[in-house]
Design an enzyme around this catalytic site. Structure first.
Site, short mmCIF file in Angstrom:
data_model
loop_
_atom_site.label_atom_id
_atom_site.label_comp_id
_atom_site.label_asym_id
_atom_site.label_seq_id
_atom_site.Cartn_x
_atom_site.Cartn_y
_atom_site.Cartn_z
CG ASP A 110 0.70 -12.67 35.51
OD1 ASP A 110 -0.31 -13.17 34.99
OD2 ASP A 110 0.66 -11.89 36.48
CE LYS A 146 -0.15 -19.57 34.25
NZ LYS A 146 0.56 -18.41 34.80
N GLY A 200 -5.14 -14.49 33.44
CA GLY A 200 -5.09 -13.69 32.23
C GLY A 200 -3.95 -14.22 31.39
CG HIS A 201 -3.53 -17.84 30.63
ND1 HIS A 201 -3.83 -19.17 30.74
CD2 HIS A 201 -3.21 -17.44 31.89
CE1 HIS A 201 -3.70 -19.54 32.01
NE2 HIS A 201 -3.34 -18.51 32.71
CD GLN A 247 -5.05 -18.74 39.05
OE1 GLN A 247 -5.54 -19.85 39.13
NE2 GLN A 247 -5.54 -17.82 38.25
#
Ligand code: GDP
Ligand code: IMO
Ligand code: MG
Length: 428
Positions: free
Chosen positions: A13, A16, A40-41, A223
């Site tokens: 988080d 990215k 989750g981007h 990640q």
């Protein structure tokens, strides 16, 4: 044109999604090489906010080919839903390419992720419960199902029947759960197959040809380094290799195909899920970071644990990834503080550790050695040039460069696409 890897150097988080999006404007191919929809981007473009879990960030640019590589684990139902959602917002998803070698997350993987976490009780890892660990475990045990199996209903049905015999025994006899009906799973997955068929491609060849043709290929890490299966804070890690080297097996390229390796770090640090976190802030400072930084998980909505930048972990990550540059995100969040801390070393039983300790007991029990830096206490979200930043903010970034040992190319000062300060003369 280069192969560029973009990796998180903390516990995920780091932003990215935003940085990949920033660089995707000049990139031809964006490849996800590991992980799955545990990621989750978030990308913010004007008033639009996109949260991508499985589809590479390049999907938002029409000139970009987004690729889901062989090292990714794919939940087809999630993938199709994400494609539908993007399409309903006017995004063209027809360019998406999906590797036939990627492994499939199956309903029993989701169930197993849940029951094994439950069984671990207070020792649980705090996974995202997306079936990631069980799917990679089956891949390593060579009993996984792959995307290409979907293309042959006979093979798919046979392989699934074999796999499910064992899984149902496990679910019923060990975990006391109800069995899953293989027929239902077969029907469900073969229906996905029909929709996914047009997107399945030899992505390894596609990426290699793009590199040969001089196109720019970006490897979008999910990640992060400290969650790496081999090099992170095991067992509180994910089940893949997010480090830049993971792009080799995960996308099907060689080490010489990657010329530029960008490490993403927040100006502070967060972690979701269980596990040691030496630079975790005291509750008052952590609460400020949570609220100002809106530190709630993109995937699970969980409140993130917050702390100060950990330069020991940063140096470790710089070496593991052979970083060529750093991007520091969320610098604006630190505008709230009079004093900013950085963990520069650990201390355990009277001994100081400037390098990442090789033994998990030390990392679990060590105390952080903090160095303090003055804050700037002013809004920096409108800054776009280095000179626009307050002197104290520039000094802080210089300290991060020195402590992590890697030059900073960009500092991000807000979630939006344009909210960045270019620090050095690097390519966009
Ligand atoms: P990722 O998983 O590494 O892509 O990061 P996430 O999207 O899970 O979390 C990063 C969050 O920070 C998202 O909500 C972003 O919109 C937000 N963000 C990214 N860069 C900045 C920044 O420079 N400032 C602020 N305030 N928010 C940012
Ligand atoms: P992005 O790409 C932050 C964490 C989970 C848990 C551990 C194992 O958005 O940075 P898993 O479901 O992978 O088996 O969970 O890893 N985790 C993440 N934390 N960001 C992520 O992805 C994460 N993906 C997994 O919270 O501690
Ligand atoms: Mg995230």
């Amino acid at each position: 044109m280069p192969g560029i890897a973009l990796v998180g150097i903390q516990w995920g988080d780091e932003g990215k999604g935003k940085v990949t999006d920033l660089l995707a404007s000049t990139t031809d191919v964006v490849v996800r090489y590991q992980g799955g929809n545990n990621a989750g981007h978030t990308i913010v473009v004007g008033d639009e906010r996109y949260a991508l879990h499985l589809i590479p960030t390049g999907i938002l640019y029409e000139h970009c080919t987004p690729v889901i590589g062989p090292g990714v684990v794919v939940n087809p139902s999630v993938l199709l839903e994400e494609m539908d959602q993007l399409a309903s917002r006017g995004i063209d998803v027809s360019r998406l390419k999906l590797s036939g070698n990627a492994h499939l997350i199956m309903p029993y993987h989701l169930e197993l992720d849940m029951v094994t976490e439950r069984r671990l009780g207070k020792n649980r890892l705090g996974t995202t419960k997306r079936g990631i660990g069980p799917t990679y475990a089956d891949k390593a045990a060579r009993i996984g199902l792959r995307v290409q199996d979907l293309l042959d209903p006979k093979i798919f049905t046979e392989k699934l029947a074999v796999a499910m015999k064992e899984k149902n025994l496990l679910l019923t006899r060990v975990y006391g759960r109800l069995p899953i009906d293989p027929k239902e799973v077969t029907e469900e997955y073969l229906a996905y197959a029909e929709r996914l068929r047009p997107y399945i491609e030899d992505t390894v060849l596609l990426v290699q040809r793009a590199l040969d043709a001089g196109q720019s290929v970006m490897f979008e890490g999910a990640q992060a380094t400290m969650l790496d299966l081999d090099h992170g804070t095991y067992p509180f890690v994910t089940s893949s290799n997010p480090i830049a080297g993971g792009a080799g097996p995960g996308a099907g390229v060689g080490p010489r195909d990657i010329d530029r390796i960008i490490g993403i770090t927040k100006a502070y640090c967060t972690r979701v899920g269980s596990g040691p976190f030496p630079s975790e802030a005291d509750p008052t400072d952590a609460e400020v970071l949570v609220e100002v930084g809106r530190e709630y998980g993109t995937t699970t909505g969980r409140k993130r644990r917050c702390g100060w930048l950990d330069a020991v972990a940063g140096r470790y990550a710089a070496r593991l990834n052979t970083l060529t540059e750093l991007v520091v995100t969320k610098l604006d969040v630190l505008s709230e503080f009079d004093e900013i801390k950085v963990c520069v070393a650990y201390e355990y039983q009277g001994e100081r550790y400037d390098v990442f300790p090789p033994n998990q007991t030390i990392f679990n029990k060590c105390e952080p050695v903090f160095e303090s830096f003055p804050g700037w206490r002013t809004d920096i979200t409108k800054c776009r040039e280095l000179e626009d930043l307050p002197k104290t903010a520039r000094s802080y970034l210089e300290a991060v460069e020195r402590l992590v040992g890697t030059p900073i190319s960009w500092a991000s000062v807000g979630p939006g696409r344009d909210e960045v300060v270019k620090m050095a003369d690097v390519q966009t």
